[in-house]
Motif scaffolding. Structure first.
Motif, PDB file in Angstrom:
ATOM      1  N   VAL A 129       0.858  -1.177   0.000  1.00 55.90           N
ATOM      2  CA  VAL A 129       0.000   0.000   0.000  1.00 55.90           C
ATOM      3  C   VAL A 129       0.900   1.235   0.000  1.00 55.90           C
ATOM      4  N   ILE A 130       0.307   2.415   0.021  1.00 54.63           N
ATOM      5  CA  ILE A 130       1.107   3.634  -0.106  1.00 54.63           C
ATOM      6  C   ILE A 130       2.112   3.761   1.030  1.00 54.63           C
ATOM      7  N   ASP A 131       1.687   3.473   2.253  1.00 54.47           N
ATOM      8  CA  ASP A 131       2.594   3.614   3.402  1.00 54.47           C
ATOM      9  C   ASP A 131       3.801   2.693   3.286  1.00 54.47           C
ATOM     10  N   THR A 132       3.576   1.430   2.925  1.00 57.83           N
ATOM     11  CA  THR A 132       4.695   0.493   2.805  1.00 57.83           C
ATOM     12  C   THR A 132       5.556   0.813   1.589  1.00 57.83           C
ATOM     13  N   TYR A 133       4.926   1.328   0.523  1.00 58.63           N
ATOM     14  CA  TYR A 133       5.693   1.692  -0.676  1.00 58.63           C
ATOM     15  C   TYR A 133       6.662   2.826  -0.376  1.00 58.63           C
ATOM     16  N   VAL A 134       6.199   3.824   0.361  1.00 60.73           N
ATOM     17  CA  VAL A 134       7.069   4.940   0.727  1.00 60.73           C
ATOM     18  C   VAL A 134       8.245   4.452   1.560  1.00 60.73           C
ATOM     19  N   TYR A 135       7.960   3.565   2.503  1.00 62.51           N
ATOM     20  CA  TYR A 135       9.023   3.045   3.365  1.00 62.51           C
ATOM     21  C   TYR A 135      10.041   2.232   2.567  1.00 62.51           C
ATOM     22  N   ARG A 136       9.546   1.354   1.688  1.00 60.66           N
ATOM     23  CA  ARG A 136      10.460   0.513   0.910  1.00 60.66           C
ATOM     24  C   ARG A 136      11.263   1.344  -0.091  1.00 60.66           C
ATOM     25  N   ALA A 137      10.610   2.344  -0.684  1.00 63.03           N
ATOM     26  CA  ALA A 137      11.325   3.194  -1.639  1.00 63.03           C
ATOM     27  C   ALA A 137      12.461   3.930  -0.957  1.00 63.03           C
ATOM     28  N   LEU A 138      12.260   4.280   0.291  1.00 65.51           N
ATOM     29  CA  LEU A 138      13.294   5.010   1.022  1.00 65.51           C
ATOM     30  C   LEU A 138      14.377   4.078   1.552  1.00 65.51           C
ATOM     31  N   MET A 139      13.980   2.965   2.168  1.00 65.39           N
ATOM     32  CA  MET A 139      14.937   2.087   2.842  1.00 65.39           C
ATOM     33  C   MET A 139      15.640   1.136   1.879  1.00 65.39           C
ATOM     34  N   ASN A 140      14.909   0.584   0.925  1.00 67.87           N
ATOM     35  CA  ASN A 140      15.500  -0.413   0.030  1.00 67.87           C
ATOM     36  C   ASN A 140      16.118   0.202  -1.217  1.00 67.87           C
ATOM     37  N   LEU A 141      15.405   1.158  -1.824  1.00 73.60           N
ATOM     38  CA  LEU A 141      15.909   1.768  -3.052  1.00 73.60           C
ATOM     39  C   LEU A 141      16.747   3.009  -2.780  1.00 73.60           C
ATOM     40  N   GLY A 142      16.565   3.624  -1.625  1.00 77.72           N
ATOM     41  CA  GLY A 142      17.282   4.852  -1.304  1.00 77.72           C
ATOM     42  C   GLY A 142      16.827   6.032  -2.136  1.00 77.72           C
ATOM     43  N   ASP A 143      15.642   5.917  -2.750  1.00 79.38           N
ATOM     44  CA  ASP A 143      15.123   6.983  -3.615  1.00 79.38           C
ATOM     45  C   ASP A 143      14.282   7.934  -2.769  1.00 79.38           C
ATOM     46  N   ILE A 144      14.919   8.950  -2.226  1.00 82.89           N
ATOM     47  CA  ILE A 144      14.225   9.891  -1.350  1.00 82.89           C
ATOM     48  C   ILE A 144      13.186  10.687  -2.118  1.00 82.89           C
ATOM     49  N   GLY A 145      13.532  11.111  -3.322  1.00 89.18           N
ATOM     50  CA  GLY A 145      12.626  11.940  -4.107  1.00 89.18           C
ATOM     51  C   GLY A 145      11.337  11.219  -4.462  1.00 89.18           C
ATOM     52  N   MET A 146      11.460   9.982  -4.947  1.00 86.05           N
ATOM     53  CA  MET A 146      10.265   9.251  -5.354  1.00 86.05           C
ATOM     54  C   MET A 146       9.407   8.874  -4.148  1.00 86.05           C
TER      55      MET A 146
END
Length: 306
Positions: free
Chosen positions: A256-273
Motif C-alpha cells: 500500500v502507499i505507506d509500505t511503498y514509501v518506506y520501501r522506496a526510502l529504505m530499500n531503493l534509497g530513492d528519497i525523491g520518489m
C-alpha cells in the motif's frame, strides 16, 4: 489595549499556558516537517543538501505514475480500507448489540475488556502471533487444522491469493473491539422507555433492534464511517508490513502507499520518489478529509446533533 481586553487575557491566561505545550508539539511535529515537501520536487544530493539540490519539478511524480506501482498501491489502499470500513462497521455494530443484551454488569465489563484487548497489542506482537499460526514448518494451521481435513501444507508466506483474507481477519480481530465499545456507549444512552413501549406492543427482540436500536444510533455510525473515509488513503503500516513479514512475493497484494514509501526510502534509497508518493497520499487524503468534514457538518446540521 483596552481594560476589557486586559481583563479577558488575564482571565484566560491559565488556559493559554496549558495550551502552549500542546501547541509547541503540534508546530514541531506537524508543521515544521511540511518544509520537506520540496524534496518531492528535487533530485536530492546529500553533498548539496536539500536546498542546494537540483530542482526537477514533477519528474519524481512522472516516474512514479509511469510504473505499475502507483496503480497497485492506490488500488490496494482504497480497496483494503474500504472493505475494512464495511466489515468493521457491521461487525462492531453486531457485537455492540450483543454486549448490550448482557444484563450482568460484571460480565458485560469483562467481555468489553476481552474484546478491546487486541486493540492494545503492538502490531509487531500480532505479526508473530500470525506467524505462529501460519508458519510452513511449525504453524498451528498447517500442523493441526489442515490435517483434520486431509489437506496438505500451504506455504502461506509465498501464496499471495490468501492474504486479502488473512489481512482482513487480522484487521477485524484487532480493531473491532474499540469500535464496538463506541457503538455500545451510544446504545446504552438510548432511553429504556422506547424498549418498554415496544415490549408492551409485542415487538420481538429482533424488531426492537431493527426499529429502535439501529435507527437511533445511525448518526453515530454515519459520523464514524465518514471519519474513516477521510483517512481511507492512510493504511495501518504494521498490518501491511509486519504481518506479511515484508515478503516480496506478497507485495502485489500487500503493498500500500505507506509500505511503498518506506520501501522506496529504505530499500531503493530513492528519497525523491518516496517523498512524491507521500505527497500524493497527503493531497488525496487532505481532499477526502475536507469532503468528509463537510459531509459530517451537513449531516450533523440536518439531524440537529450539535
Amino acid at each position: 489595549m483596552t481594560s476589557f481586553s486586559v481583563r479577558r487575557w488575564k482571565k484566560f491566561a491559565p488556559l493559554f499556558l496549558l495550551m502552549l505545550p500542546g501547541l509547541a508539539y503540534l508546530i514541531v511535529n506537524n508543521y515544521l516537517p511540511m518544509f520537506g515537501i520540496i524534496i518531492a520536487f528535487k533530485d536530492i544530493s546529500f553533498s548539496k543538501g536539500i536546498l542546494g539540490s537540483d530542482w526537477i519539478g514533477f519528474k519524481n511524480f512522472e516516474y512514479l505514475f509511469k510504473t505499475e506501482d502507483a496503480y497497485i498501491i492506490t488500488r490496494n489502499t482504497i480497496l483494503y480500507n474500504g472493505f475494512f470500513i464495511i466489515v468493521n462497521t457491521i461487525g462492531a455494530l453486531g457485537l455492540a448489540i450483543l454486549l448490550n443484551e448482557i444484563r450482568k454488569k460484571f460480565f458485560q465489563r469483562f467481555y468489553q475488556s476481552i474484546i478491546i484487548l487486541p486493540h492494545l497489542i503492538s502490531m509487531v506482537i500480532v505479526s508473530y502471533l500470525v506467524f505462529a499460526m501460519l508458519s510452513s514448518d511449525t504453524g498451528f494451521v498447517n500442523k493441526s487444522i489442515l490435517p483434520l481435513f486431509g489437506a496438505s501444507d500451504i506455504s502461506w508466506y509465498s501464496s499471495k491469493q490468501y492474504w486479502p483474507y488473512i489481512l482482513t481477519i487480522v484487521n477485524v480481530w484487532k480493531g473491532i473491539g474499540y469500535l464496538s465499545v463506541v457503538y455500545l456507549a451510544s446504545i446504552i444512552s438510548i432511553d429504556p422507555e422506547y424498549y418498554e413501549a415496544a415490549t408492551l406492543d409485542g415487538a420481538s427482540k429482533w424488531n426492537q433492534i431493527r426499529t429502535i436500536t439501529v435507527p437511533l444510533i445511525i448518526p453515530v455510525i454515519t459520523m464514524m464511517t465518514l471519519l474513516s473515509i477521510g483517512r481511507i488513503f492512510y493504511s495501518d503500516f504494521g498490518l501491511f508490513y509486519q504481518v506479511p513479514m515484508d515478503s516480496g512475493i506478497l507485495s502485489e497484494t500487500t503493498n500500500v502507499i505507506d509500505t511503498y514509501v518506506y520501501r522506496a526510502l529504505m530499500n531503493l534509497g530513492d528519497i525523491g520518489m518516496s517523498s512524491a508518493a507521500g505527497v500524493y497520499q497527503s493531497i488525496v487524503g487532505f481532499v477526502l478529509v475536507i469532503i468528509s468534514n463537510f459531509a459530517v457538518r451537513k449531516f450533523s446540521k440536518d439531524n440537529a446533533l450539535f
